[in-house]
Motif scaffolding. Sequence first.
Motif, PDB file in Angstrom:
ATOM      1  N   ALA A 119       0.774  -1.464  -0.149  1.00 39.33           N
ATOM      2  CA  ALA A 119       0.058   0.148   0.036  1.00 39.33           C
ATOM      3  C   ALA A 119       0.732   1.481   0.077  1.00 39.33           C
ATOM      4  O   ALA A 119       0.311   2.211  -0.339  1.00 39.33           O
ATOM      5  CB  ALA A 119      -0.893   0.151   1.151  1.00 39.33           C
ATOM      6  N   LEU A 120       2.112   1.133   0.267  1.00 40.44           N
ATOM      7  CA  LEU A 120       3.092   2.159   0.643  1.00 40.44           C
ATOM      8  C   LEU A 120       4.003   2.464  -0.790  1.00 40.44           C
ATOM      9  O   LEU A 120       5.031   3.190  -0.333  1.00 40.44           O
ATOM     10  CB  LEU A 120       3.827   2.301   1.868  1.00 40.44           C
ATOM     11  N   LYS A 121       4.109   1.378  -1.558  1.00 46.79           N
ATOM     12  CA  LYS A 121       5.104   1.210  -2.548  1.00 46.79           C
ATOM     13  C   LYS A 121       5.431   2.747  -3.321  1.00 46.79           C
ATOM     14  O   LYS A 121       6.386   3.156  -3.847  1.00 46.79           O
ATOM     15  CB  LYS A 121       5.067   0.232  -3.479  1.00 46.79           C
ATOM     16  N   ASP A 122       4.129   3.701  -3.547  1.00 49.90           N
ATOM     17  CA  ASP A 122       4.400   4.722  -4.110  1.00 49.90           C
ATOM     18  C   ASP A 122       4.354   6.060  -3.358  1.00 49.90           C
ATOM     19  O   ASP A 122       4.569   7.134  -3.788  1.00 49.90           O
ATOM     20  CB  ASP A 122       2.869   4.853  -5.058  1.00 49.90           C
ATOM     21  N   MET A 123       4.640   5.711  -2.088  1.00 45.52           N
ATOM     22  CA  MET A 123       4.929   6.877  -1.085  1.00 45.52           C
ATOM     23  C   MET A 123       6.060   7.651  -1.533  1.00 45.52           C
ATOM     24  O   MET A 123       7.097   6.934  -1.870  1.00 45.52           O
ATOM     25  CB  MET A 123       4.946   6.418   0.280  1.00 45.52           C
ATOM     26  N   VAL A 124       6.263   9.095  -1.388  1.00 41.39           N
ATOM     27  CA  VAL A 124       7.354   9.745  -1.513  1.00 41.39           C
ATOM     28  C   VAL A 124       8.532   9.065  -0.781  1.00 41.39           C
ATOM     29  O   VAL A 124       9.633   9.036  -1.339  1.00 41.39           O
ATOM     30  CB  VAL A 124       7.005  11.393  -1.352  1.00 41.39           C
ATOM     31  N   VAL A 125       8.368   9.106   0.371  1.00 37.95           N
ATOM     32  CA  VAL A 125       9.322   8.612   1.424  1.00 37.95           C
ATOM     33  C   VAL A 125      10.001   7.263   1.198  1.00 37.95           C
ATOM     34  O   VAL A 125      11.263   6.979   1.453  1.00 37.95           O
ATOM     35  CB  VAL A 125       8.834   8.819   3.086  1.00 37.95           C
ATOM     36  N   THR A 126       9.294   6.460   0.492  1.00 35.60           N
ATOM     37  CA  THR A 126       9.769   5.079   0.132  1.00 35.60           C
ATOM     38  C   THR A 126      10.427   4.899  -1.215  1.00 35.60           C
ATOM     39  O   THR A 126      11.223   4.023  -1.459  1.00 35.60           O
ATOM     40  CB  THR A 126       8.996   3.906  -0.042  1.00 35.60           C
ATOM     41  N   ARG A 127      10.526   6.129  -1.783  1.00 32.36           N
ATOM     42  CA  ARG A 127      11.446   6.163  -3.202  1.00 32.36           C
ATOM     43  C   ARG A 127      12.534   6.743  -2.895  1.00 32.36           C
ATOM     44  O   ARG A 127      13.039   7.283  -2.238  1.00 32.36           O
ATOM     45  CB  ARG A 127      10.766   7.294  -3.933  1.00 32.36           C
ATOM     46  N   LYS A 128      13.414   5.857  -3.850  1.00 38.72           N
ATOM     47  CA  LYS A 128      14.867   5.766  -3.843  1.00 38.72           C
ATOM     48  C   LYS A 128      15.228   7.306  -4.149  1.00 38.72           C
ATOM     49  O   LYS A 128      15.027   7.967  -5.001  1.00 38.72           O
ATOM     50  CB  LYS A 128      15.243   5.020  -5.050  1.00 38.72           C
ATOM     51  N   GLY A 129      16.321   7.744  -3.423  1.00 39.09           N
ATOM     52  CA  GLY A 129      16.949   8.978  -3.441  1.00 39.09           C
ATOM     53  C   GLY A 129      15.952  10.205  -3.186  1.00 39.09           C
ATOM     54  O   GLY A 129      16.289  11.373  -3.411  1.00 39.09           O
TER      55      GLY A 129
END
Length: 154
Positions: A119-129
């Motif tokens: 559910a959180l894969k598109d969350m800003v904070v989980t994005r690389k970099g």
Amino acid sequence: MAYWLLKSEPETFSLDDLERLGKTPWDGVRNYQARNYLRAMKPGDQALFYYSNAEPSGVAGRCRVCSKPYPDPTAFDPESKYYDPKSSPENPTWFLVDVEFVERFPRLIPLAELKEQKALKDMVVTRKGNRLSVSPVTLKEWRAILKLAGAERV
DNA sequence: GCCAACGTTGGC
DNA sequence: GCCAACGTTGGC
């Protein structure tokens, strides 16, 4: 009502500091995209309190926006490390809101665990970099995180 | 402490 | 307006 995520290094300003103070101006944001999000905030919006550069980094609790956006006074102060001579009271560049303490989560949710959640894969904070210190959170993400955290009330 | 990712600055 | 150089962020 909207949901947000605010980053802070716990050694600089922790959730304990916010709890002790009750509320604080969220000053020092010097990134245009983050500034635009701050300007879009409304009183009553809620935010996750995220620890960056921490062991471990992750979501520690939640707070609430308790003012309208207004110019960041630290930008006008030559003594401040956030001083920006390009910003003036007549034509301010940088903005902030006041935030108040709501809740410390029963446990801190580490970034690694956030990344495991579909559910959180598109969350800003989980994005690389990702380096954005203020970012929007969807209702779906908000609910997923409060559930993970065992928060008092979703 | 390392380094990848990203934003900003400034020369041209 | 391009883009190399530089500084900062932040996970690890």
